[in-house]
Enzyme design. Structure first.
Site, PDB file in Angstrom:
ATOM      1  N   HIS A  65       0.695  -1.252  -0.158  1.00  0.00           N
ATOM      2  CA  HIS A  65      -0.066   0.127  -0.042  1.00  0.00           C
ATOM      3  C   HIS A  65       0.976   1.137   0.025  1.00  0.00           C
ATOM      4  O   HIS A  65       1.866   1.205   0.696  1.00  0.00           O
ATOM      5  CB  HIS A  65      -0.930  -0.133   1.020  1.00  0.00           C
ATOM      6  N   GLU A 206      -5.171   1.520   2.334  1.00  0.00           N
ATOM      7  CA  GLU A 206      -4.987   0.421   3.256  1.00  0.00           C
ATOM      8  C   GLU A 206      -5.094   0.857   5.000  1.00  0.00           C
ATOM      9  O   GLU A 206      -5.711   0.184   5.657  1.00  0.00           O
ATOM     10  CB  GLU A 206      -3.690  -0.128   3.082  1.00  0.00           C
ATOM     11  N   GLU A 207      -4.492   2.072   5.181  1.00  0.00           N
ATOM     12  CA  GLU A 207      -4.699   2.505   6.509  1.00  0.00           C
ATOM     13  C   GLU A 207      -6.159   2.894   7.066  1.00  0.00           C
ATOM     14  O   GLU A 207      -6.285   3.018   8.112  1.00  0.00           O
ATOM     15  CB  GLU A 207      -3.958   3.813   6.741  1.00  0.00           C
TER      16      GLU A 207
END
Length: 340
Positions: A65, A206-207
């Site tokens: 990511h 992604e976070e």
């Protein structure tokens, strides 16, 4: 020895890219992937470099990511201080007194406000949550509103620095280090592909949930995948953590991962003399593997992690030797075949 992976990491880490605002990071990834046959950018999914025959029976997805944790401006108070909240898992303990880069209509420098210890109440050790802290950009409210708007992003700023030996420290190594690894792996195999297609994905968000990996995996239809993220390396106060800086790639074993791929990665590491570490997880991995593995009718997925200290802080630490070995291990997986 590690010049190329260091070059890739520096270029990627220098670009801003909080979740949903990865455009600058996209440009850095596009440049880094320019050696690929084609490069495709999808605003929601990320940047994908394609090597080899797109119609090959074996289609290998390499994912890492490209987004980084950061802050979003929620208000500008009457004194011109920026009120913020976190985008991803920002550690509130690292904020007071830290320099911040604010991406408004201009790029600005700010400092997270902090009381001097002489004025701190109580034990002086209580850290307020991110949403109760403020950024000082040195302007009045009227001046600040001309340059900054609610919704603008900011990051705790710390340019990449070389430590002693092969170690590096800075912000955004989670997971620009992983992006550098998969791009480096693609470089190592670009002239060695005969019967497979390699899809190099620097994915988004992604976070905040892994949406980028989810949608791009669906579109790319890989037959198998390896995701690269960072994982916890031991350090003072946390010596029980599974990883060790300089100990080599961390190969994941989990109910969410394909056990054959995990075992294959171990066998290849031993065959090629690549140091490695095992990392066991009881269920979900907390990485893009959890999204990739259940795309469409399912994708066989493996996980390799880069050992890292100080995760989700402005001073993350990784070892370039570990990163180069991650790339070597992925390259061996591609060129040696999935199974012997």
């Amino acid at each position: 020895m590690y010049e190329e992976i260091e070059r890739l990491t520096r270029a990627l880490c220098a670009a801003h890219g909080t979740p949903g605002c990865e455009e600058e990071a996209f440009r850095a990834a596009e440049e880094a992937l320019s050696f690929c046959d084609t490069v495709v950018t999808d605003a929601l999914g990320g940047v994908t470099g394609v090597l080899g025959d797109p119609n090959a029976k074996r289609r290998i997805l390499l994912d890492a990511h490209i987004d980084q944790i950061g802050l979003v401006v929620t208000n500008i108070d009457e004194n011109g201080f920026l009120r913020v909240t976190n985008v991803g898992g920002v550690d509130c303990r690292t904020m007071p007194g830290s320099p911040v880069t604010v991406y408004g209509s201009e790029t600005l420098t700010g400092i997270v406000c902090t009381l001097p210890p002489h004025l701190a109440k109580g034990d002086g050790e209580s850290i307020p949550p991110v949403s109760e802290q403020a950024v000082d950009i040195g302007l009045s409210r009227e001046e600040a509103e001309k340059l900054v708007s609610v919704g603008d992003r900011a990051v705790l700023a710390n340019p990449l620095r070389k430590l002693l030996g092969s170690r590096i420290s800075g912000t955004a190594l989670d997971d620009r280090a992983g992006c550098a690894c998969i791009i480096r792996a693609a470089q190592l195999v670009r002239d060695k592909l005969s019967d497979c297609c390699v899809l190099v994905l620097c994915s988004t968000r992604e976070e905040v949930g892994g949406q980028g990996a989810r949608v791009r995996t669906y579109a790319l239809e890989p037959t198998e995948a390896i995701a690269v993220d960072v994982s916890f390396a031991s350090q003072p106060g946390a010596s029980e953590l599974p990883g060790k800086l300089g100990g080599g790639p961390m190969i994941g074993f989990s109910a969410a991962l394909d056990r054959k791929i995990s075992r294959r990665l171990v066998a290849l590491a031993e065959k090629h003399g690549i140091p490695y570490q095992r990392e066991a997880m009881g269920g979900r991995t907390g990485t893009n593997c959890d999204e990739i593995g259940v795309s469409r009718a399912g994708v066989r997925t493996g996980l390799i992690s880069v050992p890292q200290r100080n995760m989700h802080t402005p001073a993350e630490v990784c070892d370039l030797e570990d990163m180069e070995n991650v790339a070597r291990l992925i390259a061996a997986y591609i060129t040696d075949g999935a199974e012997e």
